[in-house]
Every structure is written in C-alpha cells, then in structure tokens.
Design an enzyme around this catalytic site. Structure first.
Site: not given
Ligand code: PEP
Ligand code: MG
Length: 575
Positions: A183, A303, A339, A428, A451-452, A462, A499
């Site tokens: 946040h 999401r 998603r 991902e 991210n993943d 992460r 994304c």
């Molecule tokens: C990601 O993994 O990059 C993604 C967009 O999904 P989340 O951050 O919700 O896992």
């Molecule tokens: Mg993800």
C-alpha cells in the site's frame, strides 16, 4: 552509513527524519478478568468506535485512500468479526487477545492468497491495532506532525495513516516493511513521493537525523557529506523538473479539465507513430475513475480476487455480475481484460479445497486450482459475459498461471463455450514463455505477468524481502523470456501486453516494446510518465535498447545498456 531497500519512483529528497511510533505489540494471552458478556460488550464498543473513526477519516480523505478507509470501517463493523471475537471471549480469552487472534485468522487467509492481496494485510492489521489501542487506552501510533518538512520513517504505513498525510511536509517515506506492490508503495507512486520500502535498517534512524532518500538507487544515505548533499539536491531538482514536465495529466487533468488532458492523456505511442495502447491495472471497481483521469485507454488487468476474499462459498453469478458491471461501465466501448480468480494454493479459499502446501507459490495456484473446481470458473465466466452484455466493453478474459498448451486449450475451450470471444493467458510461469510458440496460436492475446515471471525465473519469493535484490524484472533472464513471448505473439499475429509492475517503469516499458510488447498495463498513476517516455523514441530505438539489455549479464547492466543505447545518462541520474 547507507540503508538499502526497494526504491519507489525516481525522486530524491533531502531532509531530517521524523519517526512514527513502533506498532502496538501483541497483547498478552491472558484469561478474561470480567464475565464473558461485559468483556464482549467492551470489545463491541471498541469495534464500533473504531468503525466510526475510520468512516470519519474516509470522509476527509480522497481517492483511493477513501475507498480503503471505507473498506476498513466495514471490516470493523462486520458482524462476523464480532461473532468470532465473542466466541474467543466465551472460550476464556480477554477482549484484547480475542480481537488480536480473530483478526489474525483473517490475516492468514489474506496472506495465503499471495501477491497483491497478501500485501493488503497492513490494512487489516491496522484495524486490529486500532481496536486494541482503544481497549487498552493506549494512543494509536499516528503520523507525526511538524511545522518543518521531514522524511517520514515508519515500520509500515496503513491507509488510515496515509489518508491525512500532509504532502507539503512529508518529503519522502521510508518503511521497514512492505514490498514493491504494498500500500505504501502504491500511495507513493500515486502521489509522486520518493519512497524506500522494505528497508529493515531504517529502525536505526533517529529523529532529526539528516538523510538523503535516493529512490532510483533504493538507498537512504545517512548523515551525508557536503558533496553528497550537493549532488543529491542537484539530482533532486532535475527529477522534480522532469516530473513536472511529464505529469501534465493525471490528477491535474482531473482538476483542470479538458485543457490539461491534451498530451498527457493522449493515446500511447512511439515517436514514429507506432501505437502502444496504455491500459490500467485495477483491483477494485472503484479504481476505474482514477484510471480514466490518468488517460487509461482501457483495462489491461482487472484482478478479481477482491470478490472472493474471506468467503466460505464462492459469490453468486448475480453478485459477481453486479460488481463487474460497476467496474466495466466507465470503459464502455473500450478493451477490458479481466483475469479470472488467481487464488493462492495455501488452502485459504475453502471452496477451492486447498490443502496445506510447503511452498504455496509452487502449488495449486491460479488455473490449476480453478480446473479442479470448474463450477467456480464457469460461474465467473458467466458473470463476466453478462457484465459485458450490459456495458458494451470489449471483454478479454485471461487465465493466471498457465504452464503449457494443455492448460491453455482447456481454458480457451471452456471460456469460448461460455461465450467469451477474446480469450488469453497471463504468461507468468517460465514454461509458458519457453513454450510461447505453441501457446500463441491457441489464444487471442497474451499478457506477460512480469511479477511472477521474475519470481519464478530467478527462484526468488516475491514476498521475501531478503531476496528482493533478485526480484528485478530488468534481469536479462526475464527480458529473454519476454522476448520469446513477444516473438511468438508476432508470429501468431496476436497482441502481447505486459501487466506486471515492469510496465510502469518508463525505460523498461520502452525495452519491453522493443522486445515485442504491443500494449502496456500499469498502476494508473504511472501512465503519464510511461506515455511521455514512449513518445520520445522510435520502434527502431526501442529495439536497439532491447537488444543491448538482453545481451547484458545483470539487471543493473541491462538497465545501463538500455540507457546508453538511447544515449541517456543512466536512469538513476534523471536528465
Ligand atoms: C504478475 O504476476 O506480474 C501479475 C500481473 O499478477 P499478480 O501481480 O497479480 O500476481
Ligand atoms: Mg501473477
């Protein structure tokens, strides 16, 4: 001395530290002193007072902070929370401990969901601490006030803290906890405040101590020398000037109306006219208005996990439809990619039948869990199709955590059967990138979840601050995986979006376009800066920067290689 953490934004600030008091400690597990009913009524009045206080703060706050505070007030007023506390008091616990444990059990649910949702635990913890502070008569640690500008140092910031943050006074934020999607990080990006999160060493900082907060370098420089101060101030001025140039849109556009919208909210594209649609990542229906104000051309990632939280049963089709309609409405006629539920595999969603797993990130996540509970997936797809019919958005639906062609075919067939006409996957898992040439012909679009993808490519959780240095999407291994997906998308003639958080880093966004991304989706507040950066370069230049970065040997050298290929000074020194 230097303290490292995860830098948010490009700003550099110099100032004196002002600390926020440490969080209230867990109350002792004492038996209740009074009878159960008077102990329960003590807990209820603390819950009520906390809910009222949070509602009052929500009224004063604006934007996302207001939504979060309203949500927190609802948590404090939620009858099921009170019931759970009553049960614990009935079993012999004192009110303070019953509150702590009841919120603790909700916290574990949220944490088990992983990713973005797990980082919302700060919101829940904050409600719990507020109630306990009322019960024990201890003042709640609040953001300090000062007549002079200062650097705010805290364990972490809850929405209630940030709502009333005086932006005239707070020059930067440094927190011990939190990750790049916490946040505090989101707030800092939205308000263009330099921040360092996950900086465990900041506990050593003392009130009044002079520091430089260097967000691009992810560093807090303590007691800087005169030379360090001069350098930081000069770079800070440059960063601010650059910000002022690119931030003509967004919040200002909201305030100034159509005149300011011009360049800052125009459709995304490169200097040679190549279109790169710029879309928004949303986690709640209420984020839609902000996204439009920042010039989002649509939604690249909605999401949907928020709908399923704390549920013992999946929400009905009608309930889901209503929520999707709310989120879709502002985007009528525009693309919206949703998603489907990305639940963690930590047995947290009862209706997905999760069992305990040692490594939940490597467990029954995303499409794996949904496939075993197809009724949940079908209901969600039905609700999405119904909301599309009502609102007229160009709906695309993608599945999370898809690993191969078998899973892709499964999802595509099912979604088409239910009536979804644009079906895609969130790439991902590294296997999806390696097999992208097999997957791309099966789908209508691919969206890269950096991210993943980064967490799995580099085997770095992460959620774990201690391996944060490995979680850098600039790593050439991640860039090469993105390049495989880009090439497969181009060969199949389908759009490839990004994304993950990487799409919101202006220079990396350009590199991703050079690697084959055709659209980018990000936190709305980051759109103006990315739009501005893209507009300065041609596709040939983006490809040149991409080539240079994939050949690098580390994340840092990939970034430097992209910068120098574009004849920029390194990104950490904005010019
Ligand atoms: C990601 O993994 O990059 C993604 C967009 O999904 P989340 O951050 O919700 O896992
Ligand atoms: Mg993800």
């Amino acid at each position: 001395m230097q303290i490292s953490g995860i830098g948010i934004g490009r700003g550099i600030a110099v100032g004196a530290v002002l600390r926020m008091a440490e969080p209230i400690a867990a109350p002792a597990d004492l038996p209740r002193a009074a009878d159960a009913s008077s102990e329960a009524s003590r807990a209820h009045s603390a819950l009520r007072a906390t809910a009222d206080d949070l509602s009052a703060r929500a009224v004063m706050a604006g934007g996302e902070a207001r939504d979060v505070l309203e949500a927190q007030a609802l948590i404090a007023a939620d009858p099921s929370v009170a019931v759970e506390i009553d049960e614990r008091i009935e079993a012999g616990q004192c009110a303070e401990r019953a509150v702590f444990d009841a919120f603790g059990s909700y916290r574990r649910t949220l944490e088990g969901l992983g990713g973005y949702l797990a980082e919302r635990v700060a919101d829940l913890d904050d409600v719990s601490r507020r109630v306990i502070a009322r019960l024990t008569g201890v003042p709640m640690p609040e953001v300090p006030t000062s007549d002079l500008p200062y650097i705010l140092v805290a364990h972490d910031l809850a929405p209630a803290d940030t709502a009333g943050l005086d932006l005239e006074k707070v020059l930067a934020i440094v927190t011990a906890a939190g990750g790049p999607t916490s946040h505090t990080a989101i707030l800092a990006r939205q308000r263009r405040l330099p921040a360092i999160v996950g900086a465990a060493g900041c506990r050593e900082l003392a009130d009044g101590q002079l520091v430089v907060v260097d967000a691009p370098a992810g560093l807090v420089v303590c007691d800087p020398s005169a030379t360090e101060l001069d350098g930081a101030r000069a770079r800070g001025r440059l960063a601010a000037a650059r910000d002022a140039l690119v931030a003509g849109g967004g919040q200002r556009a909201q305030a100034d109306g159509a005149a300011a919208q011009g360049a800052a909210t125009k459709p995304g594209g490169l200097a040679d006219g190549t279109r790169v649609p710029l879309l928004a990542n949303l986690a709640h229906a209420s984020d839609a208005a902000t996204a439009i104000a920042f010039g989002a051309e649509g939604v690249g990632l909605l999401r949907t996990e928020f709908l399923y939280l704390d549920r013992h049963r999946a929400p009905s089709v009608a309930e889901q439809t209503e929520r999707y309609v709310e989120a879709f409405r502002p985007f009528a006629g525009r693309p919206v990619i949703v998603r489907v539920l990305d639940a963690g595999a930590d047995k947290k969603l009862a209706f997905l039948g999760h069992e305990h797993e040692e490594n939940p990130a490597l467990g029954r996540r995303g499409i794996r869990a949904l496939r075993e509970h197809e009724e949940v997936l079908v209901d969600q797809l039905r609700a999405l199709v119904a909301a599309r019919e009502t609102t007229g958005v160009e709906l695309g639906v993608m599945a999370p955590m898809v690993a191969d062609a078998d899973e892709t075919e499964y999802f595509v067939e099912l979604a088409r059967e239910v009536g979804v006409s644009r079906v895609g996957i969130n790439a991902e898992v590294p296997s999806a990138a390696v097999l992208a040439d097999q997957l791309a012909p099966l789908v209508d679009f691919i969206s890269i979840g950096t991210n993943d993808l980064t967490q799995y490519a580099l085997a770095a959780d992460r959620m774990l601050g201690s391996v944060a240095a490995f979680q850098d999407p600039w790593h050439p291994a991640v860039l090469r995986l993105a390049r495989m997906i880009g090439a497969a998308g181009a060969a199949a003639g389908i759009p490839v979006g990004v994304c993950g958080e990487a799409a919101g880093d202006p220079l990396l966004a350009l590199v991703l376009v050079g690697l084959g991304a055709t659209e980018l989706s990000m936190t709305p507040a980051l759109l103006p800066e990315v739009r501005s950066e893209l507009s300065r370069y041609t596709l040939a230049e983006a490809r040149g920067a991409a080539e240079a970065s994939v050949a690098a040997r580390s994340a840092a050298s990939a970034r430097a290689a992209a910068s120098s290929a574009l004849s920029l000074s390194p990104r950490s020194v904005p010019s």
